[in-house]
Design a protein around this motif. Structure first.
Motif, mmCIF file in Angstrom:
data_model
loop_
_atom_site.group_PDB
_atom_site.id
_atom_site.type_symbol
_atom_site.label_atom_id
_atom_site.label_comp_id
_atom_site.label_asym_id
_atom_site.label_seq_id
_atom_site.Cartn_x
_atom_site.Cartn_y
_atom_site.Cartn_z
ATOM 1 N N LEU A 102 -2.423 -0.565 -4.305
ATOM 2 C CA LEU A 102 -2.591 -2.006 -4.145
ATOM 3 C C LEU A 102 -3.077 -2.357 -2.745
ATOM 4 O O LEU A 102 -3.869 -3.272 -2.566
ATOM 5 C CB LEU A 102 -1.268 -2.726 -4.422
ATOM 6 C CG LEU A 102 -0.973 -3.149 -5.859
ATOM 7 C CD1 LEU A 102 0.374 -3.848 -5.928
ATOM 8 C CD2 LEU A 102 -2.057 -4.064 -6.393
ATOM 9 N N ALA A 103 -2.592 -1.616 -1.760
ATOM 10 C CA ALA A 103 -3.002 -1.888 -0.378
ATOM 11 C C ALA A 103 -4.499 -1.690 -0.186
ATOM 12 O O ALA A 103 -5.093 -2.265 0.726
ATOM 13 C CB ALA A 103 -2.231 -0.990 0.589
ATOM 14 N N ASP A 104 -5.108 -0.866 -1.023
ATOM 15 C CA ASP A 104 -6.545 -0.604 -0.926
ATOM 16 C C ASP A 104 -7.377 -1.578 -1.755
ATOM 17 O O ASP A 104 -8.594 -1.575 -1.651
ATOM 18 C CB ASP A 104 -6.846 0.828 -1.366
ATOM 19 C CG ASP A 104 -7.354 1.692 -0.230
ATOM 20 O OD1 ASP A 104 -8.311 2.446 -0.451
ATOM 21 O OD2 ASP A 104 -6.805 1.600 0.873
ATOM 22 N N ALA A 105 -6.728 -2.375 -2.593
ATOM 23 C CA ALA A 105 -7.462 -3.301 -3.447
ATOM 24 C C ALA A 105 -7.911 -4.516 -2.634
ATOM 25 O O ALA A 105 -7.156 -5.024 -1.794
ATOM 26 C CB ALA A 105 -6.591 -3.739 -4.614
ATOM 27 N N PRO A 106 -9.115 -5.008 -2.865
ATOM 28 C CA PRO A 106 -9.650 -6.081 -2.021
ATOM 29 C C PRO A 106 -9.078 -7.460 -2.306
ATOM 30 O O PRO A 106 -9.317 -8.396 -1.562
ATOM 31 C CB PRO A 106 -11.149 -6.048 -2.346
ATOM 32 C CG PRO A 106 -11.214 -5.507 -3.736
ATOM 33 C CD PRO A 106 -10.094 -4.515 -3.849
ATOM 34 N N ASP A 107 -8.336 -7.633 -3.394
ATOM 35 C CA ASP A 107 -7.915 -8.970 -3.812
ATOM 36 C C ASP A 107 -6.423 -9.207 -3.661
ATOM 37 O O ASP A 107 -5.866 -10.059 -4.336
ATOM 38 C CB ASP A 107 -8.315 -9.205 -5.267
ATOM 39 C CG ASP A 107 -7.640 -8.214 -6.209
ATOM 40 O OD1 ASP A 107 -7.235 -7.135 -5.737
ATOM 41 O OD2 ASP A 107 -7.506 -8.532 -7.406
ATOM 42 N N ASN A 108 -5.744 -8.442 -2.796
ATOM 43 C CA ASN A 108 -4.303 -8.665 -2.669
ATOM 44 C C ASN A 108 -3.822 -8.368 -1.267
ATOM 45 O O ASN A 108 -4.455 -7.635 -0.502
ATOM 46 C CB ASN A 108 -3.545 -7.797 -3.677
ATOM 47 C CG ASN A 108 -3.089 -6.482 -3.083
ATOM 48 O OD1 ASN A 108 -1.942 -6.353 -2.657
ATOM 49 N ND2 ASN A 108 -3.986 -5.504 -3.000
ATOM 50 N N ARG A 109 -2.650 -8.973 -0.934
ATOM 51 C CA ARG A 109 -1.937 -8.678 0.320
ATOM 52 C C ARG A 109 -0.458 -8.493 -0.014
ATOM 53 O O ARG A 109 0.421 -8.937 0.706
ATOM 54 C CB ARG A 109 -2.117 -9.823 1.322
ATOM 55 C CG ARG A 109 -3.539 -10.082 1.786
ATOM 56 C CD ARG A 109 -4.126 -8.920 2.582
ATOM 57 N NE ARG A 109 -3.312 -8.587 3.743
ATOM 58 C CZ ARG A 109 -3.355 -9.263 4.895
ATOM 59 N NH1 ARG A 109 -4.143 -10.312 5.036
ATOM 60 N NH2 ARG A 109 -2.605 -8.883 5.913
ATOM 61 N N TYR A 110 -0.199 -7.797 -1.119
ATOM 62 C CA TYR A 110 1.161 -7.727 -1.655
ATOM 63 C C TYR A 110 2.140 -7.073 -0.694
ATOM 64 O O TYR A 110 3.247 -7.575 -0.484
ATOM 65 C CB TYR A 110 1.145 -6.972 -2.989
ATOM 66 C CG TYR A 110 2.513 -6.771 -3.580
ATOM 67 C CD1 TYR A 110 3.208 -7.826 -4.153
ATOM 68 C CD2 TYR A 110 3.125 -5.523 -3.552
ATOM 69 C CE1 TYR A 110 4.474 -7.650 -4.693
ATOM 70 C CE2 TYR A 110 4.396 -5.335 -4.099
ATOM 71 C CZ TYR A 110 5.058 -6.397 -4.661
ATOM 72 O OH TYR A 110 6.312 -6.218 -5.189
ATOM 73 N N ALA A 111 1.775 -5.925 -0.111
ATOM 74 C CA ALA A 111 2.706 -5.223 0.767
ATOM 75 C C ALA A 111 3.089 -6.094 1.961
ATOM 76 O O ALA A 111 4.264 -6.160 2.353
ATOM 77 C CB ALA A 111 2.106 -3.905 1.243
ATOM 78 N N THR A 112 2.107 -6.783 2.536
ATOM 79 C CA THR A 112 2.395 -7.641 3.688
ATOM 80 C C THR A 112 3.239 -8.832 3.268
ATOM 81 O O THR A 112 4.127 -9.271 4.014
ATOM 82 C CB THR A 112 1.088 -8.116 4.329
ATOM 83 O OG1 THR A 112 0.218 -6.995 4.540
ATOM 84 C CG2 THR A 112 1.358 -8.781 5.673
ATOM 85 N N PHE A 113 2.993 -9.356 2.086
ATOM 86 C CA PHE A 113 3.831 -10.430 1.550
ATOM 87 C C PHE A 113 5.285 -9.975 1.430
ATOM 88 O O PHE A 113 6.213 -10.696 1.814
ATOM 89 C CB PHE A 113 3.276 -10.870 0.194
ATOM 90 C CG PHE A 113 4.298 -11.471 -0.724
ATOM 91 C CD1 PHE A 113 4.813 -12.729 -0.490
ATOM 92 C CD2 PHE A 113 4.743 -10.765 -1.841
ATOM 93 C CE1 PHE A 113 5.764 -13.282 -1.353
ATOM 94 C CE2 PHE A 113 5.691 -11.303 -2.696
ATOM 95 C CZ PHE A 113 6.203 -12.565 -2.452
ATOM 96 N N VAL A 114 5.502 -8.771 0.898
ATOM 97 C CA VAL A 114 6.865 -8.252 0.755
ATOM 98 C C VAL A 114 7.524 -8.111 2.126
ATOM 99 O O VAL A 114 8.694 -8.471 2.316
ATOM 100 C CB VAL A 114 6.861 -6.907 0.013
ATOM 101 C CG1 VAL A 114 8.232 -6.250 0.075
ATOM 102 C CG2 VAL A 114 6.440 -7.101 -1.432
ATOM 103 N N GLU A 115 6.775 -7.606 3.092
ATOM 104 C CA GLU A 115 7.321 -7.473 4.447
ATOM 105 C C GLU A 115 7.739 -8.831 5.000
ATOM 106 O O GLU A 115 8.813 -8.973 5.600
ATOM 107 C CB GLU A 115 6.286 -6.826 5.358
ATOM 108 C CG GLU A 115 6.789 -6.620 6.788
ATOM 109 C CD GLU A 115 5.688 -6.176 7.729
ATOM 110 O OE1 GLU A 115 5.894 -5.212 8.465
ATOM 111 O OE2 GLU A 115 4.612 -6.823 7.730
ATOM 112 N N GLN A 116 6.916 -9.850 4.793
ATOM 113 C CA GLN A 116 7.249 -11.186 5.285
ATOM 114 C C GLN A 116 8.486 -11.737 4.559
ATOM 115 O O GLN A 116 9.330 -12.390 5.176
ATOM 116 C CB GLN A 116 6.063 -12.132 5.075
ATOM 117 C CG GLN A 116 4.840 -11.822 5.924
ATOM 118 C CD GLN A 116 5.014 -12.248 7.370
ATOM 119 O OE1 GLN A 116 6.094 -12.661 7.813
ATOM 120 N NE2 GLN A 116 3.942 -12.160 8.147
ATOM 121 N N LEU A 117 8.596 -11.454 3.275
ATOM 122 C CA LEU A 117 9.763 -11.927 2.537
ATOM 123 C C LEU A 117 11.035 -11.263 3.039
ATOM 124 O O LEU A 117 12.102 -11.899 3.104
ATOM 125 C CB LEU A 117 9.579 -11.659 1.040
ATOM 126 C CG LEU A 117 10.633 -12.270 0.122
ATOM 127 C CD1 LEU A 117 10.618 -13.794 0.217
ATOM 128 C CD2 LEU A 117 10.418 -11.829 -1.318
#
Length: 259
Positions: A102-117
């Protein structure tokens, strides 16, 4: 590169809001992004669009997980079914590769979102509301590593598994951030191989007498568990037990788990 598909049950307008929220939460933090900003980022002229679709900001955060987690859980199960039961390296790949992809996919920032949460909920209280399938996935990972690392002292093992979760998440965050800003990164296969090799080596390394004794002393002297209390009792929320690890030692920051 393939698009990172998630939950397809959302309407087009709701999906735009979810993806916009993920980007803005990752960039500005959960509190730093307003519902009005999210609606504007999604191209909506209705500033109440988020409230209409999701009710509250927490409802929107929940929707991000509902969008991403089905894919992550499905891929973890598929990879786990193909991994060798006695191979630590392939088990780590089954758990961590979906997030790294997912971190390599161009349409998401999921890992960073989880870190912020996690910054917003350092004790992991929000994660207790996540789907039971995720809780089961994390329970299976913990149980498998307990079996594969049976020769490592139990207290040391708990700390190291928490560290491995944290390292994998933050490696994904660093890669997401670099790609978003156009910085050069390692080829994906090299990145994953180096990361998982390092985590596997760390988990299996012999524990020093000082580490074993230090954790044992902590339990005896302070009257608390030398391993995270959420890992000791199945009466506690499974999500809290897997997704939050409190301070183990005064000089070590809280470890965090990645859904």
């Amino acid at each position: 590169m393939a698009r990172a598909h998630g939950n397809t049950g959302l309407s087009a307008s709701a999906l735009q809001l979810v993806e916009a929220a993920e980007r803005l939460f990752a960039t500005h933090g959960i509190e730093g992004a307003s519902l009005r900003q999210i609606a504007a980022e999604a191209g909506s002229l209705n500033h109440s669009a988020v409230t209409y679709h999701f009710g509250t900001k927490d409802g929107l955060v929940q929707a991000i997980f509902e969008h991403r987690l089905p894919q992550i859980i499905h891929e973890r199960r598929l990879l786990r079914s193909r991994s060798r039961p006695d191979d630590l390296r392939s088990r780590l790949e089954a758990q961590f590769l979906p997030i790294l992809m997912l971190a390599d996919a161009p349409d998401n920032r999921y890992a960073t979102f989880v870190e912020q949460l996690q910054r917003r909920h350092p004790r992991g209280e929000f994660f207790s509301s996540l789907p039971s399938e995720l809780q089961q996935s994390n329970d299976e990972f913990q149980d498998d590593l307990d079996r594969l690392l049976a020769d490592v002292d139990r207290r040391v093992r708990r700390v190291r598994i928490a560290d491995a979760q944290s390292v994998s998440l933050h490696a994904a965050v660093d890669r997401e951030t670099a790609l978003a800003s156009g910085q050069p990164v390692l080829p994906f296969e090299v990145f994953v191989t180096c990361l998982l090799d390092g985590i596997a080596g760390y988990l299996q390394a012999p524990a020093s007498p000082a580490a074993v004794q230090g954790l044992a002393d902590m339990r005896r002297d302070r009257g608390i568990a030398a391993v995270p209390p959420i890992c000791r009792s199945r009466r506690r929320s499974h999500a809290a037990r897997r997704l939050w690890v409190p301070e183990i030692r005064p000089w070590v920051l809280s470890r965090d788990f990645a859904p």
